[in-house]
Design an enzyme around this catalytic site. Sequence first.
Site, PDB file in Angstrom:
ATOM      1  N   THR A  39      40.171  39.486  34.906  1.00 21.02           N
ATOM      2  CA  THR A  39      41.196  38.458  34.758  1.00 21.02           C
ATOM      3  C   THR A  39      40.616  37.104  35.161  1.00 21.02           C
ATOM      4  O   THR A  39      39.799  37.012  36.083  1.00 21.02           O
ATOM      5  CB  THR A  39      42.495  38.813  35.517  1.00 21.02           C
ATOM      6  OG1 THR A  39      43.453  37.782  35.272  1.00 21.02           O
ATOM      7  CG2 THR A  39      42.283  38.949  37.009  1.00 21.02           C
ATOM      8  N   GLU A  40      41.047  36.062  34.422  1.00 27.78           N
ATOM      9  CA  GLU A  40      40.404  34.748  34.510  1.00 27.78           C
ATOM     10  C   GLU A  40      40.435  34.148  35.913  1.00 27.78           C
ATOM     11  O   GLU A  40      39.589  33.344  36.266  1.00 27.78           O
ATOM     12  CB  GLU A  40      41.095  33.745  33.577  1.00 27.78           C
ATOM     13  CG  GLU A  40      41.113  34.099  32.128  1.00 27.78           C
ATOM     14  CD  GLU A  40      42.395  34.819  31.763  1.00 27.78           C
ATOM     15  OE1 GLU A  40      42.520  36.005  32.140  1.00 27.78           O
ATOM     16  OE2 GLU A  40      43.247  34.232  31.101  1.00 27.78           O
ATOM     17  N   ASN A  41      41.483  34.480  36.686  1.00 23.13           N
ATOM     18  CA  ASN A  41      41.627  33.827  37.982  1.00 23.13           C
ATOM     19  C   ASN A  41      40.718  34.427  39.060  1.00 23.13           C
ATOM     20  O   ASN A  41      40.832  34.057  40.225  1.00 23.13           O
ATOM     21  CB  ASN A  41      43.083  33.835  38.439  1.00 23.13           C
ATOM     22  CG  ASN A  41      43.659  35.221  38.532  1.00 23.13           C
ATOM     23  OD1 ASN A  41      43.363  36.077  37.700  1.00 23.13           O
ATOM     24  ND2 ASN A  41      44.456  35.471  39.541  1.00 23.13           N
TER      25      ASN A  41
END
Lengths: 230, 217
Positions: free
Chosen positions: B46-48
Site C-alpha cells: 500500500t502506497e502509504n
Amino acid sequence: MRLPDKTTTLEEAVAGIGDGAVVMVGGFGVPGTPFTLIRELVRQGPKNLTVIKNDANETGMGVDHLLASGQVARLITTHIGLNPRAIELMNAGKIEVEFNPQGILAERIRAGGAGLGGILTDIAEDTELARGKQRVEIDAKRFLVETALRADVALIHADRADTFGNLDYVATARNFNPLMAMAAPRVIAEAERVLALGELPPDDVHTPGPFVDHVVELGALTEEYAVVRR
Amino acid sequence: MSDARTRMVARAAREIEPGMVVNLGIGLPTKVINHLASDFPVCLHTENGLSGIGPTLPPDRADRNLIDAGGAYVSTVPGSAFFDSATSFALVRSGRLDLTMLGAFEVSQTGDLANWKIPGKFSPGAGGGIELAQKARRVAVLTTQTDRAGNPKLKAACDLPITARACVARVFTEMAVIDIAPAGFSLVELAEGVSAGEVAEATGAPLILPDGDIPTF
C-alpha cells in the site's frame, strides 16, 4: 561532549511563523499528522500560508482547522477527497490547490531536503498535471523537470524523540515525516515520548537530530489521534 | 455486493500469481483480498508505506497508526515492512510492483485509463494512482461494464482526463474479462449467463471475439 537539548514548549516551538510562510505538514490521513502543532498554529494565527501535505485530513481534524480559520492560501497536495471543505474552498477559488502525483510530491520534498534542484521523471507525462512543465531529453528519453520543494518550517509527528531531536516513527505514521524533516531550515517535531540522550538506540533513529530544531513532548493524546470511527 | 460482482471479484483474484507484489486500489479492487487463501504466497503493498498487508480490523481492534492508502485499518503479517512515501513509490516506479488492480471511469481500446477526475464534478486529486497505472508491470481494471446511466465505460477513446496512457492490460467486469489487444478490446471470458452479443452491445468500441468456445466464470 554533550548533544544540545532542543526540547521546548509548544508555544515557543511554533512561535514566529509569519504570514505567508510555507509550511510542510507530515502525515497520511491520521497516522503521522502533527495535530497538536497544527492546533497551536491555528491558535497563533499566521495567515496566507502555503501548506504542503499529502492530504487535507478530514472534517474537524488537522489541516481542516487551518482551512476553517482561513489561514491557508495555497495547498500543495496529492488527494483531498476526504475533506469536503477543502474541495469546496478549491471549487470556490478561495484556496489554490496544486495536485502532485503522490510519489512525485515525496521525491520533490526529498530533493529539497537533499540540497538538489529537482528531479527528472516521466510520471504524469500524458496527463494534465504535466502541463507547462519543463522537459529535458537525456539519452533520447524525454523527462519532466519536477522542481525541488522546500518550506520555511516543517511540522513533524514522531513516536519517540530524544532531547537532541533524533526521531523515530511507527507503522504507517512514517509516510512523509522523515522526508519533510529534511526539507526546511526550521523543523518542529512533536513526539509521543521524549527520551533522555542515549535512550533512543542509534540504529533505531529514522531522522537524525541535526535536521531537527525543536522537540515538543505530547502529553495525553487528544481525540484527533484516535482511531476514526466512520 | 450482487452475485455478479462477487463472481467478478473472485475471478479477478485468480489473476494474482504466487510470489507477486500486488497493490489493490480503493473500492472494488480491495475486495479481491477476500478471495485469496490465507496461505497464498503474495505480498500486498500500500502506497502509504507498508508491504505485507494483513487483514482489515474493526475499530475496537485497530491500531491508530496502521492504515492502508484508502484509510482502512489494516494489520501486518509475519514479514511485513514499513517505509516512507519516497521508498514506497521507488518500489512502484522501479518495476518491483508486479500487478495493480484499479477502478475506472473509462478505459480506451488502446488501454488508456481515466479514473481520477470528472471535470466540474469530482476532482479530489490522483493520489498515487498515476504512478500505479503508469509503472506497475501489469495493470488490471475492475469496473462495471457500464456507468449508472448505462453508458459503456469501455470506449474507443477516453473523454475524461486520463490517468495514464496505454497502461491497462485486462479489464474485469460483471459481464466479462476483456483484454486490451493490439487490435483493441478482445473478449477472453464471459460471466455465466451472459452472451458475447450482450457484452459487445455494452462496449463502446468493437469487441474482438475469440475463435471457438468462450470460457465462463
